[in-house]
Motif scaffolding. Sequence first.
Motif: not given
Length: 120
Positions: A28-35, A53-57, A74-77, A99-100
Amino acid sequence: VHLTESGGGSVQVGGSLRLSCVVSGSVPNLYVVGWFRQAPGKEREKLGAIYLGGGSPYTADSVKGRFTISRDTIGRTAYLQMNDLRTEDTAVYYCGAKPRGAGPEEYDSWGQGTQVTVTS
């Protein structure tokens, strides 16, 4: 990856809701989640995105100052905190994942969508 959304519902004008998007499968933490959201008769609107995986939205100007995108440690939600809701925020809200390294709009996994209704 599989996305599971939760947190929608009905709220009065000025109220708040927090949506969650749990990402499972793969890493999961290799992905970008968009809303995103889509109101009846309108095109889908992108609200922002965050790299698990980190960084600002990134937050769209249309909701900046009222909506906040974040993630768990933990980069899952991914979360979408919505404050000062207005009737025009009524829509079905979706999260998507890519994927990022994918293109800006190449979201290939989607949550089931959750209804947000704001009443006056």
